[in-house]
Design an enzyme around this catalytic site. Structure first.
Site, PDB file in Angstrom:
ATOM      1  N   TRP A 180       0.859  -1.180   0.000  1.00 59.87           N
ATOM      2  CA  TRP A 180       0.000   0.000   0.000  1.00 59.87           C
ATOM      3  C   TRP A 180       0.895   1.229   0.000  1.00 59.87           C
ATOM      4  CZ3 TRP A 180      -0.215   3.817   3.943  1.00 59.87           C
ATOM      5  CH2 TRP A 180      -1.069   4.887   3.615  1.00 59.87           C
ATOM      6  N   GLU A 221      -3.204  -3.036  -2.160  1.00 62.56           N
ATOM      7  CA  GLU A 221      -4.321  -2.367  -1.471  1.00 62.56           C
ATOM      8  C   GLU A 221      -4.618  -1.006  -2.089  1.00 62.56           C
ATOM      9  OE1 GLU A 221      -3.428  -1.611   2.655  1.00 62.56           O
ATOM     10  OE2 GLU A 221      -5.476  -0.983   3.134  1.00 62.56           O
ATOM     11  N   LYS A 223      -6.996   2.669  -2.369  1.00 60.13           N
ATOM     12  CA  LYS A 223      -7.530   3.658  -1.418  1.00 60.13           C
ATOM     13  C   LYS A 223      -8.217   4.780  -2.178  1.00 60.13           C
ATOM     14  CE  LYS A 223      -6.242   6.105   2.755  1.00 60.13           C
ATOM     15  NZ  LYS A 223      -5.311   6.155   3.892  1.00 60.13           N
ATOM     16  N   ASP A 254      -9.622  -2.721   1.744  1.00 62.69           N
ATOM     17  CA  ASP A 254      -9.726  -2.233   3.123  1.00 62.69           C
ATOM     18  C   ASP A 254     -11.081  -1.537   3.183  1.00 62.69           C
ATOM     19  OD1 ASP A 254      -9.658  -0.136   5.176  1.00 62.69           O
ATOM     20  OD2 ASP A 254      -7.535  -0.608   5.430  1.00 62.69           O
ATOM     21  N   HIS A 257     -11.594   2.234   2.762  1.00 67.79           N
ATOM     22  CA  HIS A 257     -11.001   2.902   1.612  1.00 67.79           C
ATOM     23  C   HIS A 257     -11.949   3.158   0.454  1.00 67.79           C
ATOM     24  CE1 HIS A 257      -6.568   1.843   2.760  1.00 67.79           C
ATOM     25  NE2 HIS A 257      -7.240   2.454   3.717  1.00 67.79           N
ATOM     26  N   HIS A 281      -8.584  -5.984   4.566  1.00 68.40           N
ATOM     27  CA  HIS A 281      -8.234  -5.293   5.799  1.00 68.40           C
ATOM     28  C   HIS A 281      -9.564  -4.946   6.443  1.00 68.40           C
ATOM     29  CE1 HIS A 281      -3.876  -3.646   5.265  1.00 68.40           C
ATOM     30  NE2 HIS A 281      -3.926  -4.954   5.459  1.00 68.40           N
ATOM     31  N   ASP A 289     -11.995   7.374   6.771  1.00 67.01           N
ATOM     32  CA  ASP A 289     -11.133   6.203   7.006  1.00 67.01           C
ATOM     33  C   ASP A 289     -10.484   6.337   8.385  1.00 67.01           C
ATOM     34  OD1 ASP A 289      -9.611   3.923   6.554  1.00 67.01           O
ATOM     35  OD2 ASP A 289      -8.013   5.040   5.554  1.00 67.01           O
ATOM     36  N   ASP A 291     -10.263   4.311  10.961  1.00 66.45           N
ATOM     37  CA  ASP A 291      -9.618   3.153  11.582  1.00 66.45           C
ATOM     38  C   ASP A 291      -9.994   2.951  13.045  1.00 66.45           C
ATOM     39  OD1 ASP A 291      -8.004   1.791   9.478  1.00 66.45           O
ATOM     40  OD2 ASP A 291      -7.135   3.776   9.269  1.00 66.45           O
ATOM     41  N   ASP A 321      -7.006  -4.109  10.476  1.00 69.29           N
ATOM     42  CA  ASP A 321      -6.216  -2.889  10.252  1.00 69.29           C
ATOM     43  C   ASP A 321      -6.947  -1.693  10.853  1.00 69.29           C
ATOM     44  OD1 ASP A 321      -4.553  -0.865   9.442  1.00 69.29           O
ATOM     45  OD2 ASP A 321      -5.195  -0.891   7.342  1.00 69.29           O
TER      46      ASP A 321
HETATM   47  C1  RNT Z   1      -3.774   2.957   5.073  1.00 67.96           C
HETATM   48  C2  RNT Z   1      -3.911   1.505   4.789  1.00 67.96           C
HETATM   49  C3  RNT Z   1      -2.774   0.653   5.260  1.00 67.96           C
HETATM   50  C4  RNT Z   1      -2.270   1.034   6.623  1.00 67.96           C
HETATM   51  C5  RNT Z   1      -1.272   0.074   7.202  1.00 67.96           C
HETATM   52  C6  RNT Z   1      -0.559   0.654   8.381  1.00 67.96           C
HETATM   53  O1  RNT Z   1      -4.892   3.672   4.797  1.00 67.96           O
HETATM   54  O2  RNT Z   1      -5.111   1.036   5.316  1.00 67.96           O
HETATM   55  O3  RNT Z   1      -3.152  -0.680   5.195  1.00 67.96           O
HETATM   56  O4  RNT Z   1      -3.318   1.165   7.524  1.00 67.96           O
HETATM   57  O5  RNT Z   1      -0.400  -0.345   6.229  1.00 67.96           O
HETATM   58 ZN    ZN Z   2      -5.429  -1.096   5.234  1.00 72.11          ZN
END
Ligand code: RNT
Ligand code: ZN
Length: 412
Positions: A180, A221, A223, A254, A257, A281, A289, A291, A321
């Site tokens: 990523w 990955e 985004k 993810d 994303h 993820h 986003d 998290d 994640d």
């Molecule tokens: C970032 C991505 C990625 C990170 C990690 C730390 O938006 O989700 O996967 O969260 O690599």
């Molecule tokens: Zn991620």
């Protein structure tokens, strides 16, 4: 009759075999992200977290050293039922006197992690770290127009492939290596193609390194945007999906994303039709986003249902994640990973064939009624049975608090 037996017979009345569901959970592995333990800091640079991602909060007890992070992971693993893998980032390299920059890291810098994993009988997944580093120039890495920058990060990617092979060889468990990059622009770019063409070229240069594709699974990955990178993201969904298909690597989604009303649960079936494997993820975006810690919420359940209903438990690499620094970090790990497993068990306890038949027969009224009814079936009793068979306490907060008082508060 025990609560479990009673719940089992209630599920049987829906045509669901709870023992079969519990047996299926034995094969479920979740890859646990190490970076919840220290707010994505790592051990290799003093650089602040960059790349358009952010951990917010300052709850005491953040792990500051490899030994602390390993101890915290052990505490979390002791409270998580079933199989896990350890998901590391390149910035968690451990140096003695042999400090190396990201483009020169070697398997030896991860030997303590291999020892850790082997002693616990778990596999290791890996991520090159394309952020929090002085060679990130103008928010660009693999897509940089500066050849010194771009080639530095290509070398980093190649170094990480070798480390991933080392993890697989040492642990005997295949390693998922996820790429990523944060690359993007805050404001409207004049050239959207150029950076993407350079990213493509960089990926080609990394992936032409020979590696054993049965031992290392490279994932890519995508985004939609990052903080400070709102207008343009090089590694967009279309880019990453197209690249993965063409290069024969695995796409990673993810669920933070995408645009806020877009859901990953709806994307899984399409990707499964065109890929041998896919990767996830699992996170919880709150308005962006953000998290947040994964909860047992509707979208997490829906993602799990898509994996289970499509018989894809062995085809989906599931990793967590998220990074919440505002609460006890061990609890954050345990709560989130448990919820991923909880959602999978919940999905395994749905009468999926019956539901599918109702849909195919166009009986949508009954489908809705049955799906709603299942929401209040005695799932908790089956979950508690799963915890006890996994020798994991149902109440983990006591253990977390004790560790906080004995260990975490002393880290000031
Ligand atoms: C970032 C991505 C990625 C990170 C990690 C730390 O938006 O989700 O996967 O969260 O690599
Ligand atoms: Zn991620």
């Amino acid at each position: 009759m025990s609560r479990f037996d009673e719940a089992k017979s209630i599920y049987a009345s829906y045509g669901v075999d709870a023992e079969k569901a519990l047996a299926a959970m034995e094969d479920v592995t979740v890859s646990v992200h190490c970076w919840q333990g220290d707010d994505v800091t790592g051990f290799d640079t003093a650089d602040a977290l960059s790349g358009g991602i952010q951990a917010t909060g300052n709850y005491p007890g953040k792990a500051r050293t490899p030994a602390e992070l390993m101890a915290d992971l052990d505490k979390a693993f002791s409270l998580i039922p079933g199989k896990v893998k350890l998901n590391l980032h390149a910035c968690y390299a451990i140096f003695d006197s042999d400090r190396a920059d990201r483009d020169a890291i070697k398997p030896a810098h991860f030997k303590p992690w291999v020892d850790y994993a082997k002693a616990r009988g778990i596999g290791v997944d890996f991520n090159p770290t394309f952020f929090s580093h002085p060679m990130v120039k103008d928010n660009l890495t693999l897509s940089s127009p500066d050849e010194a920058v771009r080639s530095f990060w290509v070398r980093h990617g190649i170094a990480c492939l070798k480390i991933s092979e080392y993890f697989a060889a040492e642990t005997g468990v295949p390693c998922v290596m996820n790429i990523w990059i944060p690359d993007g622009y805050k404001d409207i770019p004049a050239d959207r193609m150029g950076p993407r063409a350079r990213f493509k070229k960089s990926l080609d240069e990394i992936l032409c390194t020979p590696y054993d594709k049965t031992k290392v699974y490279v994932t890519l990955e995508s985004k939609v945007f990052g903080i400070g990178l709102e207008s343009y993201t090089v590694g967009s969904a279309e880019f990453c999906l197209s690249y993965s298909t063409k290069a024969g690597v695995t796409p990673l989604m993810d669920n933070g994303h995408y645009h806020p009303t877009e859901v990953v649960s709806d994307k899984i079936s399409s990707l499964l039709l065109f890929n041998d494997r896919i990767a996830l993820h699992v996170t919880r975006p709150v308005r962006w986003d953000s998290d947040h810690v994964v909860l047992f919420d509707d979208e997490t359940k829906e993602i799990a249902k898509e994996i289970v209903r499509n018989n894809a438990l062995s085809r989906v690499f599931i990793a967590t994640d998220y990074f919440d620094a505002s609460i006890n970090r061990i609890s954050a790990w345990v709560t989130g990973v448990r919820n991923v497993k909880k959602a999978l068990l919940f999905a395994l306890l749905q009468p999926n064939e019956k539901l599918r038949a109702l849909q195919e027969e166009g009986r949508m009224t009954e489908l809705m009624a049955l799906q709603e009814d299942l929401k209040t079936a005695p799932f908790g009793d089956i979950w508690h049975e799963y915890l006890s068979r996994s020798q994991t306490p149902a109440d983990y907060i006591g253990a977390v608090k004790e560790y906080e008082e004995k260990v975490l508060v002393n880290r000031t």
